[in-house]
Design an enzyme around this catalytic site. Structure first.
Site, mmCIF file in Angstrom:
data_model
loop_
_atom_site.group_PDB
_atom_site.id
_atom_site.type_symbol
_atom_site.label_atom_id
_atom_site.label_comp_id
_atom_site.label_asym_id
_atom_site.label_seq_id
_atom_site.Cartn_x
_atom_site.Cartn_y
_atom_site.Cartn_z
ATOM 1 N N ASP A 1 3.516 -1.785 -9.759
ATOM 2 C CA ASP A 1 4.781 -2.186 -9.149
ATOM 3 C C ASP A 1 4.821 -3.713 -9.038
ATOM 4 O O ASP A 1 5.518 -4.264 -8.187
ATOM 5 C CB ASP A 1 4.938 -1.543 -7.767
ATOM 6 C CG ASP A 1 6.391 -1.506 -7.304
ATOM 7 O OD1 ASP A 1 7.293 -1.554 -8.166
ATOM 8 O OD2 ASP A 1 6.626 -1.446 -6.086
ATOM 9 N N LYS B 1 6.931 -1.166 -13.252
ATOM 10 C CA LYS B 1 8.236 -1.766 -13.005
ATOM 11 C C LYS B 1 8.599 -2.709 -14.148
ATOM 12 O O LYS B 1 7.773 -3.504 -14.604
ATOM 13 C CB LYS B 1 8.226 -2.544 -11.695
ATOM 14 C CG LYS B 1 9.545 -3.252 -11.383
ATOM 15 C CD LYS B 1 9.414 -4.162 -10.177
ATOM 16 C CE LYS B 1 9.276 -3.369 -8.902
ATOM 17 N NZ LYS B 1 9.225 -4.231 -7.703
ATOM 18 N N ASP C 1 -7.615 -10.593 -8.782
ATOM 19 C CA ASP C 1 -6.700 -10.813 -9.900
ATOM 20 C C ASP C 1 -7.040 -9.859 -11.034
ATOM 21 O O ASP C 1 -8.192 -9.793 -11.480
ATOM 22 C CB ASP C 1 -6.827 -12.265 -10.370
ATOM 23 C CG ASP C 1 -5.767 -12.664 -11.376
ATOM 24 O OD1 ASP C 1 -5.128 -11.768 -11.964
ATOM 25 O OD2 ASP C 1 -5.578 -13.874 -11.589
ATOM 26 N N TRP D 1 2.418 2.837 -2.404
ATOM 27 C CA TRP D 1 2.156 3.716 -3.549
ATOM 28 C C TRP D 1 0.783 4.379 -3.430
ATOM 29 O O TRP D 1 0.600 5.528 -3.840
ATOM 30 C CB TRP D 1 2.274 2.924 -4.857
ATOM 31 C CG TRP D 1 3.696 2.753 -5.286
ATOM 32 C CD1 TRP D 1 4.802 2.754 -4.493
ATOM 33 C CD2 TRP D 1 4.180 2.577 -6.620
ATOM 34 N NE1 TRP D 1 5.937 2.576 -5.236
ATOM 35 C CE2 TRP D 1 5.589 2.470 -6.543
ATOM 36 C CE3 TRP D 1 3.572 2.472 -7.861
ATOM 37 C CZ2 TRP D 1 6.389 2.279 -7.672
ATOM 38 C CZ3 TRP D 1 4.364 2.286 -8.993
ATOM 39 C CH2 TRP D 1 5.754 2.195 -8.895
ATOM 40 N N ASP E 1 -4.800 -6.420 -5.647
ATOM 41 C CA ASP E 1 -3.648 -7.280 -5.417
ATOM 42 C C ASP E 1 -4.148 -8.671 -5.049
ATOM 43 O O ASP E 1 -5.223 -8.829 -4.464
ATOM 44 C CB ASP E 1 -2.766 -6.733 -4.285
ATOM 45 C CG ASP E 1 -1.342 -7.278 -4.355
ATOM 46 O OD1 ASP E 1 -0.430 -6.490 -4.672
ATOM 47 O OD2 ASP E 1 -1.151 -8.480 -4.114
ATOM 48 N N GLY F 1 0.766 -1.238 0.000
ATOM 49 C CA GLY F 1 0.000 0.000 0.000
ATOM 50 C C GLY F 1 0.794 1.283 0.000
ATOM 51 O O GLY F 1 0.223 2.376 0.071
#
Length: 234
Positions: free
Chosen positions: A149, A189, A125, A93, A109, A91
């Site tokens: 990320d 990322k 998902d 971000w 998530d 959490g």
């Protein structure tokens, strides 16, 4: 037994009388190796200034400083935004996005995480349309910024890890192209020297500017780097 042991160990021969002892020794060695790895991780965390600062500043993870540095370099966060965070646990971000003035923040998530005031968080998902719909219900319109990320669990096999990471980035890019508001931004990322050539071409087709950023909060030993795309166009 690890996959590597399975490949190497063929089972005891007819004349082997000590196989049980040898297997026990291997298990002890493997367990000790995991213990040493855990010790190194704990030592690195204790010595990491970003871990200490995250605790002092009330962030859930040191990753918060990565996003702060990315924003300082690329100015992707602004007041009044609608923001989506893919792979949002734990959490950090989301906390930064809210701190920077985002009006609506939604995250998803596979892992559960404690609620964050002002954020709509879904345990689910991103490949599941129903989970995505539940997440999107937390926004009043299309997102202005999509963050990712996400990182695949590493296997130690570089090519496999690379393919897994590329698959996650491709998924995040596809999600952004489908959901971003006109003029929106995207940050994800990536590993192994940056975005693949094909994905970079796709991003440049849909965004006015694309660049890679390596924040100093990202450990020097880590292969991670972030791709930042701004000015989404359909």
């Amino acid at each position: 037994m690890s996959d590597e042991d399975k490949r190497r160990w063929k089972g005891p021969g007819a004349d082997r009388k000590d196989s049980g002892r040898r297997m026990s020794e291997r298990k002890v060695i493997a367990r000790n190796a995991r213990t040493e790895s855990s010790k190194r991780w704990i030592e690195r965390q204790l010595q990491d200034p970003y871990v200490r600062k995250a605790k002092e500043d009330g962030y859930r993870s040191r990753a918060a400083f990565k996003l702060l540095e990315i924003d300082e370099a690329a100015a992707i966060l602004r007041k009044g935004q609608r923001v989506i965070d893919l792979g949002c646990a734990p959490g950090g971000w989301i906390q930064v996005a809210l701190q920077k003035g985002a009006s609506e923040v939604a995250g998803i998530d596979l892992l559960p995480l404690d609620p964050i005031e002002g954020a709509h968080i879904i345990e689910g998902d991103v490949n599941n349309p129903e989970d995505v719909a539940r997440m999107m219900s937390g926004l009043s319109g299309q997102p202005d910024l999509i963050l990712s990320d996400m990182a695949a669990n590493t296997t130690g096999h570089k090519q496999t890890d690379h393919l897994r990471t590329v698959a996650l980035v491709e998924m995040a890019v596809a999600f952004a192209i489908e959901h971003l508001a006109e003029g929106g931004s995207f940050c994800a990322k990536v590993f192994q020297g940056g975005t693949t050539k094909e994905l970079l071409v796709l991003l440049k087709q849909h965004f006015r500017s694309v660049k890679h950023i390596k924040p100093s909060a990202s450990r020097a030993s880590s292969p991670e780097i972030y791709v930042v795309a701004k000015g989404f166009r359909r």
